[in-house]
Write a protein that holds these residues in place. Structure first.
Motif, mmCIF file in Angstrom:
data_model
loop_
_atom_site.group_PDB
_atom_site.id
_atom_site.type_symbol
_atom_site.label_atom_id
_atom_site.label_comp_id
_atom_site.label_asym_id
_atom_site.label_seq_id
_atom_site.Cartn_x
_atom_site.Cartn_y
_atom_site.Cartn_z
ATOM 1 N N GLY A 154 0.737 -0.906 -0.236
ATOM 2 C CA GLY A 154 -0.030 -0.067 -0.084
ATOM 3 C C GLY A 154 0.479 1.352 -0.244
ATOM 4 N N LYS A 155 2.075 0.873 -0.481
ATOM 5 C CA LYS A 155 3.082 2.438 0.266
ATOM 6 C C LYS A 155 3.797 2.918 -1.239
ATOM 7 C CE LYS A 155 3.582 1.894 4.781
ATOM 8 N NZ LYS A 155 3.382 3.164 5.354
ATOM 9 N N THR A 156 4.153 3.248 -1.764
ATOM 10 C CA THR A 156 5.167 3.544 -2.954
ATOM 11 C C THR A 156 6.481 4.166 -2.579
ATOM 12 O OG1 THR A 156 2.896 4.573 -4.154
ATOM 13 C CG2 THR A 156 5.111 4.948 -5.214
ATOM 14 N N ILE A 157 7.288 3.021 -3.265
ATOM 15 C CA ILE A 157 8.881 3.584 -2.897
ATOM 16 C C ILE A 157 9.092 3.812 -4.363
ATOM 17 C CG2 ILE A 157 10.785 2.595 -2.029
ATOM 18 C CD1 ILE A 157 9.291 0.606 -0.019
ATOM 19 N N VAL A 158 9.821 4.943 -4.088
ATOM 20 C CA VAL A 158 10.994 4.689 -6.245
ATOM 21 C C VAL A 158 12.206 4.914 -5.715
ATOM 22 C CG1 VAL A 158 10.751 6.800 -7.345
ATOM 23 C CG2 VAL A 158 8.899 6.694 -6.407
ATOM 24 N N TYR A 159 13.233 3.634 -6.847
ATOM 25 C CA TYR A 159 13.898 3.724 -6.575
ATOM 26 C C TYR A 159 14.905 4.827 -6.988
ATOM 27 C CZ TYR A 159 18.988 1.362 -7.319
ATOM 28 O OH TYR A 159 19.952 0.773 -6.823
ATOM 29 N N LEU B 256 11.534 7.014 -0.485
ATOM 30 C CA LEU B 256 12.543 7.205 -1.251
ATOM 31 C C LEU B 256 13.647 6.476 -1.019
ATOM 32 C CD1 LEU B 256 10.932 9.917 -1.757
ATOM 33 C CD2 LEU B 256 13.150 10.624 -1.838
ATOM 34 N N PHE B 257 14.352 5.761 -2.117
ATOM 35 C CA PHE B 257 15.109 4.263 -1.876
ATOM 36 C C PHE B 257 16.587 4.961 -2.247
ATOM 37 C CE2 PHE B 257 18.120 1.225 -2.089
ATOM 38 C CZ PHE B 257 17.689 0.281 -1.578
ATOM 39 N N PHE B 258 17.371 4.565 -1.562
ATOM 40 C CA PHE B 258 18.889 5.788 -1.937
ATOM 41 C C PHE B 258 19.645 5.146 -2.231
ATOM 42 C CE2 PHE B 258 16.516 9.080 0.345
ATOM 43 C CZ PHE B 258 17.000 10.369 0.159
ATOM 44 N N GLU B 259 19.907 5.711 -3.865
ATOM 45 C CA GLU B 259 21.490 4.402 -4.407
ATOM 46 C C GLU B 259 22.372 4.958 -3.250
ATOM 47 O OE1 GLU B 259 22.638 1.916 -8.155
ATOM 48 O OE2 GLU B 259 21.078 3.411 -8.481
ATOM 49 N N GLU C 245 19.530 5.169 4.287
ATOM 50 C CA GLU C 245 19.070 4.316 2.765
ATOM 51 C C GLU C 245 17.331 4.865 2.668
ATOM 52 O OE1 GLU C 245 17.814 -0.228 3.427
ATOM 53 O OE2 GLU C 245 20.037 -1.096 4.349
ATOM 54 N N CYS C 246 17.078 5.363 2.816
ATOM 55 C CA CYS C 246 14.944 5.827 2.751
ATOM 56 C C CYS C 246 14.920 6.581 3.360
ATOM 57 C CB CYS C 246 14.036 4.767 3.050
ATOM 58 S SG CYS C 246 14.362 2.864 2.128
ATOM 59 N N CYS C 247 14.214 7.611 3.099
ATOM 60 C CA CYS C 247 12.859 8.734 3.847
ATOM 61 C C CYS C 247 12.003 8.998 2.810
ATOM 62 C CB CYS C 247 14.305 9.930 3.719
ATOM 63 S SG CYS C 247 13.991 11.183 2.091
ATOM 64 N N ASN C 248 11.113 9.280 4.351
ATOM 65 C CA ASN C 248 9.680 10.394 3.314
ATOM 66 C C ASN C 248 9.884 11.739 3.592
ATOM 67 O OD1 ASN C 248 9.811 10.611 6.088
ATOM 68 N ND2 ASN C 248 7.733 9.787 6.380
ATOM 69 N N LEU C 249 9.087 12.099 3.795
ATOM 70 C CA LEU C 249 9.391 14.135 2.369
ATOM 71 C C LEU C 249 8.149 14.756 3.797
ATOM 72 C CD1 LEU C 249 9.486 13.921 -0.681
ATOM 73 C CD2 LEU C 249 11.501 14.351 0.546
ATOM 74 N N GLN C 250 9.114 16.196 4.020
ATOM 75 C CA GLN C 250 7.844 16.771 4.388
ATOM 76 C C GLN C 250 7.799 18.751 4.217
ATOM 77 O OE1 GLN C 250 8.686 18.055 8.488
ATOM 78 N NE2 GLN C 250 10.867 17.298 8.588
ATOM 79 N N MET C 251 7.304 18.852 4.432
ATOM 80 C CA MET C 251 7.844 20.851 3.424
ATOM 81 C C MET C 251 7.603 21.616 4.439
ATOM 82 S SD MET C 251 7.037 22.682 1.572
ATOM 83 C CE MET C 251 6.004 22.294 0.070
ATOM 84 N N THR C 252 8.495 22.478 4.640
ATOM 85 C CA THR C 252 9.241 23.093 5.557
ATOM 86 C C THR C 252 9.694 24.447 5.218
ATOM 87 O OG1 THR C 252 12.643 22.901 4.784
ATOM 88 C CG2 THR C 252 11.295 20.920 6.064
ATOM 89 N N GLU C 253 10.261 25.997 6.380
ATOM 90 C CA GLU C 253 9.893 27.012 5.703
ATOM 91 C C GLU C 253 11.341 27.136 3.799
ATOM 92 O OE1 GLU C 253 13.246 28.704 8.749
ATOM 93 O OE2 GLU C 253 10.951 28.860 9.074
ATOM 94 N N PHE D 249 15.047 6.670 7.552
ATOM 95 C CA PHE D 249 14.672 4.821 8.168
ATOM 96 C C PHE D 249 15.466 3.733 7.269
ATOM 97 C CE2 PHE D 249 11.209 6.792 6.251
ATOM 98 C CZ PHE D 249 11.208 5.994 5.441
ATOM 99 N N ASN D 250 16.103 2.148 7.931
ATOM 100 C CA ASN D 250 16.306 1.510 6.887
ATOM 101 C C ASN D 250 14.934 0.889 6.312
ATOM 102 O OD1 ASN D 250 19.228 1.354 7.653
ATOM 103 N ND2 ASN D 250 18.833 0.753 9.396
ATOM 104 N N LEU D 251 15.531 0.243 4.546
ATOM 105 C CA LEU D 251 14.583 -0.394 4.028
ATOM 106 C C LEU D 251 13.575 -1.357 5.103
ATOM 107 C CD1 LEU D 251 12.681 -0.986 0.824
ATOM 108 C CD2 LEU D 251 14.590 -2.410 1.168
#
Length: 299
Positions: free
Chosen positions: A219-224, A268-271, A277-285, A294-296
């Motif tokens: 149910g989540k979207t992971i992008v390499y 987001l999965f980082f090569e 390894e991974c992160c999600n996102l937020q809006m900041t100033e 976090f790890n996969l």
């Protein structure tokens, strides 16, 4: 579906080249350079186990090059592709598909190995996936990108008859090399299905027709992220690599992608990030930034 992070070691690249116009006084706090201005970067692949398929996304740089080559790139660390597969109970013979985001040496070098005097596929039972436009781009490289496309990594894939091309959203791509330099804003983030639960997002700023797997996982979207966003540190829009062929295209692709990723809570999965390894996102100033890292295995 099961996902596995496959670490294949670390290598070094010039920090200035990796961060483009960003001053060293800023980027050196994010990934400190050694005395030669070189920073360590991960060679992190992704293994997807789903419905009888075992799909390896990218392969690291491999170990078949000579000492002079590794003298430039400093392959280091204890991880290898073979070791990391074995940690999850797999061997190279188990891989059914090798998905190559693009054909730069640090992404496809491990796809080919030496057996005596021959160069042969490392994955004997796998289909190797590229796309027609990028394949043409890599086999007729421009002078600036030529050093990243090594014939010993590319030609044996074709000779093996294990190569297939994915569908492309732009049906003239294979006959009009360089078409992507003229794409407009409406053409960013075009994607096509690959197999069930995986779509392909095409991006063109780093190199022609790089493919990013977009994975529906529980149910989540992971992008390499491959080289659109090599690391968490590259999330701010101006942080564009000097290696990118079309920096303004990268800038626009990043902006469009990060907006979509934030709105849809992508992971987001980082090569290449040496730590994260991974992160999600937020809006900041300051704009869109990482939220949690976090790890996969924690997803």
């Amino acid at each position: 579906m099961k996902l596995y992070s496959i670490n294949t070691g670390y290598f070094k690249l010039d920090g200035g080249a990796m961060f483009g116009v960003v001053p060293k006084s800023i980027w050196n706090k994010l990934n400190p350079a050694d005395e030669n201005n070189m920073c360590s970067w991960a060679l992190r692949c992704l293994l997807i186990e789903d419905e009888g398929k075992l799909i390896l996304v990218d392969t690291g740089m491999g170990n078949k090059q000579d000492a002079k080559f590794f003298g430039h790139y400093y392959l280091h660390g204890d991880d290898t592709l073979e070791k990391s597969l074995a940690q999850h109970g797999f061997t190279a013979a188990d891989i059914t598909d090798v998905f190559l985001t693009h054909l730069h040496f640090d992404h496809c070098g491990g796809a080919i190995i030496r057996e005596g005097d021959k160069l042969v596929p490392a994955f004997k039972n796998a289909t190797y996936w590229s796309n027609a436009s990028h394949w043409l781009w890599a086999n007729q490289p421009n002078e600036r990108e030529k050093a990243s496309f090594l014939k010993e990594n590319i030609l044996p894939i074709h000779e093996s008859e294990q190569l297939k091309f994915t569908e492309h959203w732009f049906n003239k791509a294979s006959t009009e090399p360089g078409w992507h330099t003229t794409i407009g804003n409406d053409d960013y983030l075009k994607s096509v299905p690959f197999i069930k639960n995986i779509d392909i997002l095409f991006v063109n700023g780093h190199t022609g027709d790089m493919m990013l797997p977009k994975i529906n996982y529980n149910g989540k979207t992971i992008v390499y992220m491959a080289d659109l966003l090599p690391s968490v540190a590259h999330i701010p829009l101006p942080y564009v690599m000097g290696y990118d062929m079309f920096p303004l295209t990268t800038l626009n692709e990043k902006k469009a992608f990060l907006t979509e990723a934030l709105a849809n809570d992508y992971i987001l999965f980082f090569e290449h990030d040496p730590v994260n390894e991974c992160c999600n996102l937020q809006m900041t100033e300051k704009g869109i930034r990482q939220k949690d890292v976090f790890n996969l295995s924690e997803v």
